[in-house]
Motif scaffolding. Structure first.
Motif, PDB file in Angstrom:
ATOM      1  N   THR A   1     -95.837 -18.809  90.538  1.00  0.00           N
ATOM      2  CA  THR A   1     -95.890 -20.089  91.265  1.00  0.00           C
ATOM      3  C   THR A   1     -94.530 -20.521  91.779  1.00  0.00           C
ATOM      4  OG1 THR A   1     -95.624 -21.332  89.212  1.00  0.00           O
ATOM      5  CG2 THR A   1     -97.876 -20.898  89.962  1.00  0.00           C
TER       6      THR A   1
ATOM      7  N   ALA B   1     -99.493 -20.653 104.223  1.00  0.00           N
ATOM      8  CA  ALA B   1    -100.389 -19.823 103.433  1.00  0.00           C
ATOM      9  C   ALA B   1    -101.285 -19.025 104.371  1.00  0.00           C
ATOM     10  CB  ALA B   1    -101.237 -20.700 102.529  1.00  0.00           C
TER      11      ALA B   1
ATOM     12  N   LYS C   1     -95.570 -22.141  95.230  1.00  0.00           N
ATOM     13  CA  LYS C   1     -96.911 -21.929  95.771  1.00  0.00           C
ATOM     14  C   LYS C   1     -97.927 -21.991  94.660  1.00  0.00           C
ATOM     15  CE  LYS C   1     -96.780 -16.900  95.569  1.00  0.00           C
ATOM     16  NZ  LYS C   1     -98.031 -16.705  94.876  1.00  0.00           N
ATOM     17  N   ASP C   2     -99.182 -22.100  95.027  1.00  0.00           N
ATOM     18  CA  ASP C   2    -100.257 -22.035  94.056  1.00  0.00           C
ATOM     19  C   ASP C   2    -100.410 -20.603  93.570  1.00  0.00           C
ATOM     20  OD1 ASP C   2    -100.664 -24.709  94.516  1.00  0.00           O
ATOM     21  OD2 ASP C   2    -102.429 -24.435  95.784  1.00  0.00           O
TER      22      ASP C   2
ATOM     23  N   VAL D   1    -101.883 -17.362  95.651  1.00  0.00           N
ATOM     24  CA  VAL D   1    -101.843 -17.631  97.091  1.00  0.00           C
ATOM     25  C   VAL D   1    -100.802 -16.725  97.734  1.00  0.00           C
ATOM     26  CG1 VAL D   1    -101.256 -19.360  98.832  1.00  0.00           C
ATOM     27  CG2 VAL D   1    -102.618 -20.007  96.862  1.00  0.00           C
TER      28      VAL D   1
ATOM     29  N   GLN E   1    -102.570 -30.652 100.482  1.00  0.00           N
ATOM     30  CA  GLN E   1    -103.241 -29.435 100.927  1.00  0.00           C
ATOM     31  C   GLN E   1    -102.275 -28.298 101.219  1.00  0.00           C
ATOM     32  OE1 GLN E   1    -106.550 -29.267 100.857  1.00  0.00           O
ATOM     33  NE2 GLN E   1    -106.550 -31.348 100.103  1.00  0.00           N
ATOM     34  N   ASN E   2    -100.975 -28.529 101.101  1.00  0.00           N
ATOM     35  CA  ASN E   2     -99.988 -27.489 101.364  1.00  0.00           C
ATOM     36  C   ASN E   2     -99.924 -26.571 100.154  1.00  0.00           C
ATOM     37  OD1 ASN E   2     -98.040 -26.045 102.622  1.00  0.00           O
ATOM     38  ND2 ASN E   2     -96.444 -27.598 102.460  1.00  0.00           N
ATOM     39  N   LYS E   3    -100.363 -25.320 100.297  1.00  0.00           N
ATOM     40  CA  LYS E   3    -100.438 -24.400  99.178  1.00  0.00           C
ATOM     41  C   LYS E   3     -99.155 -23.611  98.965  1.00  0.00           C
ATOM     42  CE  LYS E   3    -105.368 -23.817  99.892  1.00  0.00           C
ATOM     43  NZ  LYS E   3    -105.954 -24.630  98.933  1.00  0.00           N
ATOM     44  N   ILE E   4     -98.239 -23.666  99.914  1.00  0.00           N
ATOM     45  CA  ILE E   4     -96.968 -22.961  99.780  1.00  0.00           C
ATOM     46  C   ILE E   4     -95.881 -23.781 100.463  1.00  0.00           C
ATOM     47  CG2 ILE E   4     -97.433 -21.536 101.822  1.00  0.00           C
ATOM     48  CD1 ILE E   4     -95.858 -19.274 100.460  1.00  0.00           C
TER      49      ILE E   4
END
Length: 132
Positions: A107, A131, A75-76, A79, A50-53
């Motif tokens: 990204t 994020a 990162k995604d 985001v 769940q870590n987007k960055i």
């Protein structure tokens, strides 16, 4: 003289209470171990999945009133977020802390940022990335 045996004949009266207690302890231990593994897996999934960055401090260069910090941020796409960097003096006092924003569709971002300090810093540390 012979002494009388105090043990019961095997397989005549069933298991002893010690054997039943050992079996119960093994079952309870297995159940608790499985629950512990499930909790560790759940936290691991939410931390990594769940870590987007996320970021990594590649290196830093010290100056009298600043620190040049080389960050690599993953990162995604799309985001927005920020990474927090700090610097400490030789005696351990914090001499600088700042948040650096990373936006856009890229990204992977490889960037050198400048952290201003109130005194000469001896370290640079990435405290974390979050994020928005």
């Amino acid at each position: 003289m012979s002494t009388a045996s105090t043990q019961t004949p095997e397989s005549r009266y069933g298991r002893s209470s010690d054997e039943r207690a050992d079996r119960t302890l093994k079952i309870v231990g297995a159940v608790l171990g499985a629950v512990l593994l499930a909790v560790i897996g759940w936290f691991g999934y939410h931390y990594v999945g769940q870590n987007k960055i996320s970021g990594e401090l590649i290196g830093f260069e010290l100056a009298e009133d600043s620190v040049q910090v080389h960050l690599e941020v993953r990162k995604d796409a799309g985001v927005a977020g920020y990474c927090t960097v700090r610097s400490q003096a030789e005696d351990g006092d914090e001499v600088g802390r700042a948040d650096f924003r990373f936006d856009g569709d890229s990204t992977r971002i490889d960037e050198v940022v400048t952290l201003r300090t109130k005194a000469a810093g001896t370290t640079a540390e990435l405290l974390g990335c979050h994020a928005d």
